[in-house]
Enzyme design. Structure first.
Site, PDB file in Angstrom:
ATOM      1  CE  LYS A   6      -0.345  -0.380   5.000  1.00 37.51           C
ATOM      2  NZ  LYS A   6      -1.208  -0.776   6.128  1.00 37.51           N
ATOM      3  NE  ARG A  11      -6.884   0.395  11.254  1.00 40.54           N
ATOM      4  CZ  ARG A  11      -5.646   0.224  10.816  1.00 40.54           C
ATOM      5  NH1 ARG A  11      -4.743   1.177  10.986  1.00 40.54           N
ATOM      6  NH2 ARG A  11      -5.286  -0.893  10.212  1.00 40.54           N
ATOM      7  CE1 TYR A  66      14.535  30.647   7.377  1.00 40.66           C
ATOM      8  CE2 TYR A  66      14.664  28.337   6.718  1.00 40.66           C
ATOM      9  CZ  TYR A  66      14.468  29.674   6.392  1.00 40.66           C
ATOM     10  OH  TYR A  66      14.208  30.027   5.114  1.00 40.66           O
ATOM     11  CG  MET A  92      10.776  23.769   1.485  1.00 43.66           C
ATOM     12  SD  MET A  92       9.899  25.034   0.550  1.00 43.66           S
ATOM     13  CE  MET A  92       8.660  25.537   1.707  1.00 43.66           C
TER      14      MET A  92
HETATM   15  C1  LIG Z   1      -0.542  -1.916   6.659  1.00 43.26           C
HETATM   16  C2  LIG Z   1      -1.178  -3.188   6.997  1.00 43.26           C
HETATM   17  C3  LIG Z   1      -0.418  -4.335   7.187  1.00 43.26           C
HETATM   18  C4  LIG Z   1       1.097  -4.315   7.198  1.00 43.26           C
HETATM   19  O1  LIG Z   1       1.538  -3.687   8.378  1.00 43.26           O
HETATM   20  P1  LIG Z   1       3.093  -3.618   8.738  1.00 43.26           P
HETATM   21  O2  LIG Z   1       3.123  -3.149  10.139  1.00 43.26           O
HETATM   22  O3  LIG Z   1       3.703  -2.632   7.793  1.00 43.26           O
HETATM   23  O4  LIG Z   1       3.633  -4.976   8.556  1.00 43.26           O
HETATM   24  C5  LIG Z   1      -1.080  -5.525   7.392  1.00 43.26           C
HETATM   25  N1  LIG Z   1      -2.425  -5.578   7.429  1.00 43.26           N
HETATM   26  C6  LIG Z   1      -3.196  -4.487   7.285  1.00 43.26           C
HETATM   27  C7  LIG Z   1      -4.679  -4.617   7.348  1.00 43.26           C
HETATM   28  C8  LIG Z   1      -2.603  -3.255   7.068  1.00 43.26           C
HETATM   29  O5  LIG Z   1      -3.375  -2.171   6.924  1.00 43.26           O
END
Ligand SMILES: *Cc1c(COP(=O)(O)O)cnc(C)c1O
Length: 382
Positions: free
Chosen positions: A50, A145, A276, A324
């Site tokens: 992802k 969640r 800065y 930046m």
């Molecule tokens: C992002 C995610 C993972 C992977 O998580 P990591 O901590 O990066 O291994 C697995 N399952 C779900 C549902 C996720 O959203």
């Protein structure tokens, strides 16, 4: 010449890290099989890609994780890019689909989907696509969640099984997600809920992220002849999910190297300030290097004086506030370094992304995902 910042992605490191995880879960299966005196199948691996493969690029990830059994992500466009890159295996949508029109994409590109809400199940019931879809029903075991509440799960699962029997769905599986696999609380409480609620329900199982895959591989061994899948993400990129164990301790290699060069050097007098807010004051005359990398490149602004950085192969420290487009480094340990000297912000030949993240009070995940689009990304095979 373009500005000298680049992110280099090692496809070889991605492949290596996948192999580390594969060996880890295979060893767990072999030793559990020995103890129990019966063969036990190791889980299959969904490589989680992802967020543009945690900033590493979908195409690089498809090449690096070619040997995975599946890929998991949540953006439909990224799923399509995997198919266009030639990936023919399973693709899992971790957040499911978002509206009825998405089913057409799931159908056309043969995408497996999480189903975490009754609305999604209702939409699936009306699916008139050409393909019977594979789904995983998500149980909320305590993270609150995504997922069906424990007291609603079994009825929803039975409904999904009826859709399967009616020819709408192909396969139905069970999944959940852990809130504390990386910490002292662990997974026991959520696994107790998962085991109790899914008891006797048929179908494949998927519970583990990187932390659970590395620390509790036994919970992902196939049970009752149901296939199991793990869902490692960060560890495949050489990022540790743990505060108390670095990625190298598991044999993982960094896959992203953020590198740049010195574009200026200042001779600074005792008492002079750098950057800065004059946040760093030299207590003696010193040389300060200016690096073409700033928060607009994705380097964390919260990293302060002392954050590790490597110049010409020598580890030194960041000085003052990150701007930046630039940041300042201490050249005291590298007297020969001048304009053009190579700098590694994180990755191979530099500090780990987790070290930089810690200095900025965040996690390695956030830094690689936040790599700015203006940084050119190069894939390389080694
Ligand atoms: C992002 C995610 C993972 C992977 O998580 P990591 O901590 O990066 O291994 C697995 N399952 C779900 C549902 C996720 O959203």
């Amino acid at each position: 010449m373009p500005r000298p910042i680049t992110a280099t992605i090692s496809v070889d490191a991605l492949t290596h890290n996948l192999e580390v995880v594969r060996k880890h879960v295979h060893q767990a299966a072999a030793s559990a099989a020995k103890t129990q005196g019966r063969p036990l199948a190791p889980p299959s691996i969904w490589a989680v890609i992802k967020a543009n493969a945690y900033g590493h690029g979908i195409e690089q990830a498809v090449r690096g994780f070619w040997q995975a059994q599946g890929l998991a992500l949540l953006d439909l466009n990224e799923a399509v890019r995997c198919r266009e890159a030639g990936w023919g295996g399973p693709i899992m949508l971790l957040e499911g689909f978002f509206e009825p029109a998405d089913l057409e994409v799931l159908d056309r590109y043969h995408l497996t989907t999480a189903v975490h809400h009754p609305d999604q199940l209702a939409i699936l019931a009306g699916n008139r696509g050409s393909r019977r879809l594979d789904i995983f029903m998500k149980l909320n075991t305590g993270m609150n969640r995504l997922g069906f509440a424990p007291d609603a799960y079994r009825a929803a699962y039975q409904q999904a099984l009826r859709l399967r029997d009616d020819g709408v769905l192909n396969s139905v599986g069970k999944m959940t997600h852990f809130a504390n696999a990386d910490g002292p609380q662990g997974v026991a409480d959520q696994m107790e809920v998962f085991d109790r609620i899914t008891d006797g329900l048929p179908g494949p199982v998927s519970v583990s992220n990187s932390a659970a895959t590395l620390r509790y591989p036994d919970i992902s061994l196939a049970r009752d002849d149901h296939a199991a899948w793990v869902r490692p993400g960060c560890c495949l990129y050489g990022i540790s999910p743990f505060h108390d164990a670095n990625a190298a301790s598991f044999g993982l290699r960094p896959a992203m190297t953020l590198a740049s060069r010195l574009i200026s050097v200042q001779e600074v007098k005792a008492g002079a300030a750098v950057g800065y807010g004059s946040a760093f004051i030299a207590d003696a005359p010193m040389r300060v290097g200016v690096v073409a990398c700033g928060y607009a490149d994705g380097y964390p602004r919260h990293a302060g004086t002392g954050t590790p950085v490597t110049v010409a192969g020598v580890r030194t420290r960041l000085l003052g506030r990150v701007s930046m487009d630039m940041l300042a480094v201490d050249l005291t340990p590298i007297p020969a370094a001048g304009v053009g000297a190579p700098v590694v912000l994180w990755g191979e030949g530099g500090p780990t992304v987790d070290e930089v993240a810690q200095a900025a009070e965040t996690i390695g995940y956030e830094l690689v995902c936040a790599l700015a689009p203006r940084v050119p990304v190069q894939g390389r095979d080694i």
